[in-house]
Design a protein around this motif. Sequence first.
Motif, short mmCIF file in Angstrom:
data_model
loop_
_atom_site.label_atom_id
_atom_site.label_comp_id
_atom_site.label_asym_id
_atom_site.label_seq_id
_atom_site.Cartn_x
_atom_site.Cartn_y
_atom_site.Cartn_z
N ARG A 169 38.63 39.70 44.34
CA ARG A 169 37.50 39.22 43.54
C ARG A 169 37.26 37.76 43.91
O ARG A 169 38.21 36.97 43.95
N GLU A 181 36.77 34.89 42.62
CA GLU A 181 36.86 34.14 41.36
C GLU A 181 37.16 32.68 41.69
O GLU A 181 37.53 32.36 42.81
N GLN A 233 43.43 34.64 41.01
CA GLN A 233 43.38 34.58 42.46
C GLN A 233 42.21 35.40 42.99
O GLN A 233 41.59 36.15 42.25
N GLN A 267 47.66 44.96 41.87
CA GLN A 267 47.73 45.69 40.61
C GLN A 267 48.47 47.01 40.82
O GLN A 267 48.39 47.62 41.88
N ARG A 306 36.61 43.68 26.96
CA ARG A 306 36.99 43.70 28.37
C ARG A 306 35.76 43.68 29.26
O ARG A 306 34.72 44.18 28.91
P1 AMP Z 1 41.26 43.95 35.06
O1 AMP Z 1 41.13 44.85 36.27
O2 AMP Z 1 40.28 42.82 35.10
O3 AMP Z 1 41.29 44.72 33.79
O4 AMP Z 1 42.67 43.24 35.20
C1 AMP Z 1 43.89 43.87 34.95
C2 AMP Z 1 44.99 42.90 35.29
O5 AMP Z 1 44.96 42.57 36.67
C3 AMP Z 1 44.86 41.54 34.59
O6 AMP Z 1 45.42 41.60 33.31
C4 AMP Z 1 45.64 40.64 35.52
O7 AMP Z 1 47.03 40.75 35.29
C5 AMP Z 1 45.32 41.23 36.87
N1 AMP Z 1 44.20 40.46 37.46
C6 AMP Z 1 42.88 40.70 37.34
N2 AMP Z 1 42.17 39.78 38.00
C7 AMP Z 1 43.05 38.93 38.56
C8 AMP Z 1 42.93 37.76 39.38
N3 AMP Z 1 41.75 37.29 39.76
N4 AMP Z 1 44.08 37.14 39.77
C9 AMP Z 1 45.28 37.61 39.40
N5 AMP Z 1 45.45 38.70 38.63
C10 AMP Z 1 44.35 39.37 38.22
#
Ligand code: AMP
Length: 424
Positions: free
Chosen positions: A114, A116, A123, A128, A259
């Motif tokens: 991503r 970001e 990051q 994941q 979310r």
């Molecule tokens: P999400 O897919 O946004 O629901 O994210 C699930 C988990 O993935 C989050 O709780 C973080 O632990 C991890 N995660 C998501 N985005 C990031 C990122 N940009 N950098 C690091 N970890 C991330």
Amino acid sequence: MDLPDPVKGAPDWLPPEAATFDTVHDAFLRTALEAGYQRVRTPVFEHTEVFARGIGESTDIVQKEMYTFQDRGGRSLTLRPEGTAAIVRAALTAGVPRQAALPVKYAYAGDFYRYERPQSGRQRAFHQVGVEALGAQDPVLDAEIVLLGYEALRRAGLQEVTLRLNSLGDREDRGPYRERLNAYLDRFADQLPPDVAERRHLNPLRAFDSKAPGMPEIMANAPRLIDHIGEAAKAHHEQVCRLLEAEGVPLTHDPLLVRGLDYYTRTTFEYTAADLGAQNAVGGGGRYDGLAEDLGWPERFPGIGWALGVDRTVLALQGAGLVPEPAPRVDTFVVLAGEGVGQEAFAAATALRRAGLSADLLADGRSMRAQLKAADRAHARLAVLIGPREVAEGQLTLRDLGSGEQRSIARADVVAEVRASLEP
Ligand code: AMP
């Protein structure tokens, strides 16, 4: 020529942190596999529409965070920013909804991308581990999934995990609520940041994601979706909560938790860790009963899942001083005690390795003392010493590096002797 810079927001993992990373990763994945979830793999890229349709046009991810590019055939591809949309796409491609045995339970692990703004815990490339259960809408499944993520984080070593839970109801119930929320937001029209002002017409729920100054305060008093969900979704949610409470899972009910993805319906949840600062979510997930239809499947094909962040969990463990001692790099170090024994030493290390025992050696001519120091750094418990006299006699010396005791053993017995000495 200058060394190329590493890509911003894309961390390298080297020893010893890489071992912690693997420990966390394995704890997550094992928890899923032991609950009957089966491994799936999908490619790191998909046609862009999988994520654009799946995650939703109103989300941060789709609007500004995707790594999208044209391949040489002119197709628009995107590096996966998350797992769910791609895995549901894969299941639909394979015709899983027509299968007799549902639900299917999948586990996955991989890198996600991503664009970001990098900061601690956030990051551009991260890892994941996730699960998805597809093809059922049973509340027991929701409770199973929510609990599984909690247990996975605990198994990885986190002691303080907060589980926040909410229900977003069914999409059919959202119409009147959206109007109500938009009417509420109208009252603050001149205070809304531009992205919220723009997106609220696509999906006003995204206003709950905004961390812009003043927004959390505005949203704290906004009408809450959980108060407007339909009877079926409400009964489902109550059942999920009852099941989790019966298992002693500490729940924090959070009506503001939406979310940042459009596909969620009913159960949504997030796990947060103490000691992580602003980016304290270590994982989250929810039910996505409309996602298959968003992707173009003709019927409803419900699902629920979570994703846990490996990088952020490692950070949380480090922050809480909970990183486990690194395992010894090898159990046995083969030490050359003199000249002309390189081949013998190599043969001994090879025999140990072939027998499944961990062993290392340094045959570059450094002194025995230096080799023993290296053995110490590797946290080896045993040294196999090989000198010219021992080679001549078909013997080796086995030294316990803890006690310093040593004895002669027959060269042919090295595997059996080392194995016996390592036994607890
Ligand atoms: P999400 O897919 O946004 O629901 O994210 C699930 C988990 O993935 C989050 O709780 C973080 O632990 C991890 N995660 C998501 N985005 C990031 C990122 N940009 N950098 C690091 N970890 C991330």
